[in-house]
Design a protein around this motif. Structure first.
Motif, mmCIF file in Angstrom:
data_model
loop_
_atom_site.group_PDB
_atom_site.id
_atom_site.type_symbol
_atom_site.label_atom_id
_atom_site.label_comp_id
_atom_site.label_asym_id
_atom_site.label_seq_id
_atom_site.Cartn_x
_atom_site.Cartn_y
_atom_site.Cartn_z
ATOM 1 N N GLU A 64 88.876 39.498 21.570
ATOM 2 C CA GLU A 64 89.501 38.510 21.167
ATOM 3 C C GLU A 64 90.925 38.545 21.097
ATOM 4 O O GLU A 64 92.340 37.658 20.712
ATOM 5 N N CYS A 65 91.577 39.958 19.793
ATOM 6 C CA CYS A 65 92.754 40.974 19.490
ATOM 7 C C CYS A 65 93.301 41.673 20.270
ATOM 8 O O CYS A 65 93.877 42.049 20.015
ATOM 9 N N GLY A 66 92.370 41.934 21.364
ATOM 10 C CA GLY A 66 93.309 42.915 22.340
ATOM 11 C C GLY A 66 93.084 44.385 21.165
ATOM 12 O O GLY A 66 93.779 46.031 22.176
ATOM 13 N N SER A 67 92.853 44.975 20.483
ATOM 14 C CA SER A 67 92.639 46.032 19.589
ATOM 15 C C SER A 67 91.810 47.267 20.267
ATOM 16 O O SER A 67 91.060 46.266 21.057
ATOM 17 N N LYS A 68 91.617 48.559 20.357
ATOM 18 C CA LYS A 68 91.159 49.786 20.360
ATOM 19 C C LYS A 68 90.040 48.830 19.997
ATOM 20 O O LYS A 68 89.482 49.315 18.016
ATOM 21 N N LEU A 69 88.705 49.362 20.233
ATOM 22 C CA LEU A 69 87.505 49.569 19.779
ATOM 23 C C LEU A 69 87.165 51.307 19.125
ATOM 24 O O LEU A 69 87.162 51.641 19.876
ATOM 25 N N THR A 70 86.901 51.094 17.263
ATOM 26 C CA THR A 70 86.858 52.572 17.492
ATOM 27 C C THR A 70 85.786 52.866 16.594
ATOM 28 O O THR A 70 84.074 51.769 16.732
ATOM 29 N N TYR A 71 84.808 53.913 16.588
ATOM 30 C CA TYR A 71 83.825 54.547 16.350
ATOM 31 C C TYR A 71 83.615 54.754 15.228
ATOM 32 O O TYR A 71 84.967 55.264 14.468
ATOM 33 N N LYS A 72 82.565 54.649 14.165
ATOM 34 C CA LYS A 72 82.097 54.617 12.809
ATOM 35 C C LYS A 72 80.259 55.091 13.111
ATOM 36 O O LYS A 72 79.696 54.579 13.448
ATOM 37 N N GLN A 73 79.330 55.863 11.983
ATOM 38 C CA GLN A 73 78.273 55.992 11.974
ATOM 39 C C GLN A 73 77.870 54.955 10.980
ATOM 40 O O GLN A 73 78.819 54.870 9.912
ATOM 41 N N VAL A 74 76.896 54.780 12.025
ATOM 42 C CA VAL A 74 75.767 54.086 10.523
ATOM 43 C C VAL A 74 75.074 54.034 10.760
ATOM 44 O O VAL A 74 74.381 53.412 11.939
ATOM 45 N N ASN A 75 74.293 53.786 9.306
ATOM 46 C CA ASN A 75 72.469 54.671 9.250
ATOM 47 C C ASN A 75 72.189 55.271 10.034
ATOM 48 O O ASN A 75 71.568 55.814 10.982
ATOM 49 N N GLY A 76 73.170 56.286 9.795
ATOM 50 C CA GLY A 76 73.204 57.649 11.249
ATOM 51 C C GLY A 76 73.024 57.617 12.850
ATOM 52 O O GLY A 76 73.212 58.707 13.186
ATOM 53 N N LYS A 77 73.639 56.441 13.674
ATOM 54 C CA LYS A 77 74.461 55.819 14.465
ATOM 55 C C LYS A 77 75.412 55.916 15.015
ATOM 56 O O LYS A 77 76.003 55.268 14.073
ATOM 57 N N HIS A 78 75.775 56.054 15.913
ATOM 58 C CA HIS A 78 77.544 55.728 16.400
ATOM 59 C C HIS A 78 77.362 54.597 16.638
ATOM 60 O O HIS A 78 76.815 53.759 17.214
ATOM 61 N N LYS A 79 78.953 53.782 16.497
ATOM 62 C CA LYS A 79 78.663 52.484 16.650
ATOM 63 C C LYS A 79 80.284 51.985 16.877
ATOM 64 O O LYS A 79 81.219 52.175 16.123
ATOM 65 N N MET A 80 80.698 51.251 17.443
ATOM 66 C CA MET A 80 82.003 50.580 17.713
ATOM 67 C C MET A 80 81.899 49.414 17.026
ATOM 68 O O MET A 80 81.671 48.797 17.078
ATOM 69 N N ASN A 81 83.180 49.385 16.616
ATOM 70 C CA ASN A 81 84.085 48.303 15.984
ATOM 71 C C ASN A 81 85.527 47.804 16.721
ATOM 72 O O ASN A 81 86.423 49.124 16.654
ATOM 73 N N CYS A 82 86.394 46.517 16.470
ATOM 74 C CA CYS A 82 87.227 46.589 15.997
ATOM 75 C C CYS A 82 88.124 46.715 15.299
ATOM 76 O O CYS A 82 87.691 46.987 14.435
ATOM 77 N N MET A 83 89.022 47.818 16.379
ATOM 78 C CA MET A 83 89.545 48.522 14.641
ATOM 79 C C MET A 83 91.267 47.136 13.840
ATOM 80 O O MET A 83 91.079 47.504 12.671
ATOM 81 N N THR A 84 91.243 46.211 14.817
ATOM 82 C CA THR A 84 91.956 44.643 13.831
ATOM 83 C C THR A 84 91.318 44.950 12.578
ATOM 84 O O THR A 84 91.095 44.102 11.383
ATOM 85 N N TYR A 85 90.392 44.574 12.618
ATOM 86 C CA TYR A 85 88.328 43.955 11.808
ATOM 87 C C TYR A 85 88.669 44.765 10.674
ATOM 88 O O TYR A 85 88.340 44.643 9.759
ATOM 89 N N LEU A 86 88.220 46.220 11.014
ATOM 90 C CA LEU A 86 88.176 47.470 9.947
ATOM 91 C C LEU A 86 89.114 47.235 9.456
ATOM 92 O O LEU A 86 88.971 47.982 7.853
ATOM 93 N N ARG A 87 89.766 47.198 9.998
ATOM 94 C CA ARG A 87 91.027 47.549 8.860
ATOM 95 C C ARG A 87 92.093 46.915 8.386
ATOM 96 O O ARG A 87 92.241 46.760 6.891
ATOM 97 N N HIS A 88 91.987 45.399 8.483
ATOM 98 C CA HIS A 88 92.218 44.274 7.659
ATOM 99 C C HIS A 88 91.653 42.726 7.949
ATOM 100 O O HIS A 88 92.260 41.958 6.494
ATOM 101 N N GLY A 89 90.148 43.250 8.328
ATOM 102 C CA GLY A 89 89.032 42.204 7.303
ATOM 103 C C GLY A 89 89.006 40.674 8.148
ATOM 104 O O GLY A 89 89.936 40.662 9.900
ATOM 105 N N LYS A 90 87.788 40.223 8.336
ATOM 106 C CA LYS A 90 87.832 38.980 9.159
ATOM 107 C C LYS A 90 88.586 37.624 9.191
ATOM 108 O O LYS A 90 88.674 36.485 9.822
ATOM 109 N N ASN A 91 89.749 37.814 8.376
ATOM 110 C CA ASN A 91 90.922 36.779 8.423
ATOM 111 C C ASN A 91 91.851 37.298 10.142
ATOM 112 O O ASN A 91 92.492 36.752 10.034
ATOM 113 N N TYR A 92 92.051 38.686 10.370
ATOM 114 C CA TYR A 92 92.644 38.890 11.269
ATOM 115 C C TYR A 92 91.628 38.915 12.814
ATOM 116 O O TYR A 92 92.809 38.622 13.278
ATOM 117 N N CYS A 93 90.161 39.133 12.854
ATOM 118 C CA CYS A 93 89.521 39.289 13.297
ATOM 119 C C CYS A 93 88.219 39.522 12.907
ATOM 120 O O CYS A 93 88.493 39.321 11.733
#
Length: 532
Positions: free
Chosen positions: A338-367
């Motif tokens: 959608e936005c072209g940003s890289k996906l980064t790693y985040k640990q969720v419930n003991g497992k590594h998951k990937m998510n959009c950096m724009t979403y993680l940094r700026h929230g749902k208003n941007y991605c």
């Protein structure tokens, strides 16, 4: 030259005994080429003779030999200011105004504000400037300062031109050779290989290609007490750096080694330069603006190996280590559709998951959220490549892919094995020499024990790495396959339970994940499978 003074004889006689004169002498390296007329000794003789003729007392002579007039942090000048503040002197004399400084603004400040506020009489003898004479400064001082400033600018431009011409001829003009090289003792404009530091450079390239991040490489070098480029220069060259944090390796130092074409045997200069002749601040140039002359000295790194490292850097495949010591296989390759940003790693419930950096940094208003399980994505990508392998290899499809751009692993393993063997022999020689020094009482027993323990530890590390490389080489040799094209790459993916990051980087251009968690793989080759 005698400065005119319109005061009466009685006034002059009164002040002669009160003056405590500071004689200031300066000569820059550029001035040295002009000749004897402005040499330090010549300046001293002229000024001392003038002081004696006036019946004044010379409090002290302040000298800055080899310092530019654009700088006002000169040691002698700072001592002069300190004595002015302590009221030890009340008259400053120079041969001419340019000896005080060549910066129009700063020189004007001292001439028109600082000296008058401190009740300091200033004389520039050959320029006829005397702050005690009405109109002396206002008439000619600013004009002379401006001329001196213009002279400094002209000299700076000429020096830059000369340096650029030398760079274009492939002559090294730096004060210190790049890490891995030394200045040729017979020709300071030529580089020769430094046996110790060049081995470190080669090892760094091999570590990066074999899935170690720049940060991890810096950590390895620091843990093994390998001097950083700054610390190395301080040890073996006349170099000082006030920043203590520069004594250790960091990611920036490692990247500098990886992006310098000098290690290919090409003289790469003008990577950065002072903004202008009045400031120490530097500006960096793009690689396209560097002055590079090919084949000027012996290379440390081969072209294929250098190209592979540049490709890994361009993809920004920073390998974040986990507690288990494993690496993120697809890091740097996965993007948000959608936005072209890289996906980064985040640990969720003991497992590594990937998510959009724009979403993680700026929230749902941007991605939007793109959470996807790392292991699931890894397995999917590897399975897709296995499908391609099964489809491609039987039909001789690999020929469409062309040859690999990287040096084959087997060759790299062989190169590192040779380096490790060489280092083992060097350590053995050093240990023998240490023992001889101890016997001959050149070093103390405590020093011997400290150094020999360091070498024993390094030898153990080298031996361990050597055995690891031998095993890896045996595994590769057992495949008995052609390693000059993508057939070797695809076959490796089928055989390896844990795919190789370097191989994936060359096969895959990018992976995109959309908000529905659909996966789109963009390959560096034509996919023989129908798109789903």
């Amino acid at each position: 030259m005698i400065v005119n003074d319109n005061r009466t004889r009685s006034e002059l006689s009164k002040f002669r005994n009160e003056y405590r004169v500071a004689v200031y002498l300066r000569l820059s390296k550029e001035d040295e080429s002009i000749g004897q007329s402005i040499s330090i000794e010549n300046q001293r003789n002229i000024l001392i003779q003038y002081i004696l003729s006036q019946g004044w007392t010379c409090y002290q002579v302040y000298i800055d030999d080899g310092y530019s007039g654009l700088r006002f942090d000169r040691p002698g000048f700072l001592r002069l200011l300190g004595d002015i503040e302590s009221k030890k002197i009340n008259l400053v004399i120079t041969k001419d105004l340019s000896r005080l400084g060549r910066d129009y603004i700063v020189t004007g400040y001292y001439l028109e504000r600082y000296f008058p506020e401190k009740n300091i009489r200033y004389i520039a003898l050959s320029d006829g400037i005397d702050t005690s004479a009405p109109g002396s400064v206002s008439d000619i001082g600013p004009f002379k300062s401006l001329l001196n400033d213009m002279y400094a600018k002209d000299i700076s431009m000429k020096i830059r031109f000369v340096f650029d011409e030398k760079r274009k001829r492939g002559q090294f003009i730096g004060a210190f050779a790049p890490y891995g090289y030394l200045k040729d003792p017979d020709n300071k404009n030529k580089l020769i290989v430094d046996p110790y530091a060049s081995a470190i450079v080669k090892r760094m390239y091999n570590l990066y290609i074999n899935d170690n991040s720049m940060g991890a490489i810096a950590k390895i070098l620091n843990e093994e007490n390998i001097p950083s480029p700054i610390a190395y220069k301080e040890t073996f060259c006349n170099y000082k750096n006030k920043r203590t944090d520069r004594r250790l390796w960091n990611q920036g130092m490692v990247k500098n080694v990886f992006t310098n074409p000098t290690y290919l045997g090409h003289m790469a200069q003008k990577r950065s330069e002072k903004i202008n002749y009045k400031t120490k601040k530097m500006k960096s140039y793009k690689q396209s603006e560097w002055i590079i002359v090919e084949n000027t000295h012996e290379p440390i790194i081969e072209q294929e190996q250098y190209n592979l490292v540049q490709k890994l850097i361009d993809k920004k495949t920073v390998l974040y280590g986990r507690k288990s010591g494993a690496k993120h296989l697809l890091n740097g390759l996965v993007y948000c559709k959608e936005c072209g940003s890289k996906l980064t790693y985040k640990q969720v419930n003991g497992k590594h998951k990937m998510n959009c950096m724009t979403y993680l940094r700026h929230g749902k208003n941007y991605c939007c959220s793109h959470y996807i399980d790392e292991e699931t994505l890894d397995s999917f990508i590897v399975e897709e490549l296995r499908k391609i392998s099964l489809k491609a290899l039987p039909n001789d499809f690999y020929k469409q892919f062309g040859s690999l751009e990287k040096k084959e692993k087997a060759d790299m393993y062989s190169v590192e094995l040779v380096q490790l063997e060489k280092r083992r022999m060097e350590i053995q020689t050093f240990m023998k020499k240490l023992y001889e020094d101890k016997v001959n009482k050149i070093i103390t027993n405590d020093t011997f024990i400290t150094l020999i323990n360091d070498y024993i530890k390094e030898k153990e590390n080298v031996n361990t790495r050597y055995e690891q490389m031998k095993k890896l080489q045996q595994v590769l040799n057992s495949n008995n396959q052609d390693s000059d094209n993508y057939e070797k790459v695809l076959t490796d993916i089928i055989q390896f339970q844990v795919p190789d990051k370097t191989i994936l980087t060359q096969l895959i251009e990018r992976i995109e994940i959309d908000k529905e968690r659909n996966v789109f793989i963009h390959y560096n080759f034509k996919n023989p499978l129908p798109e789903e």
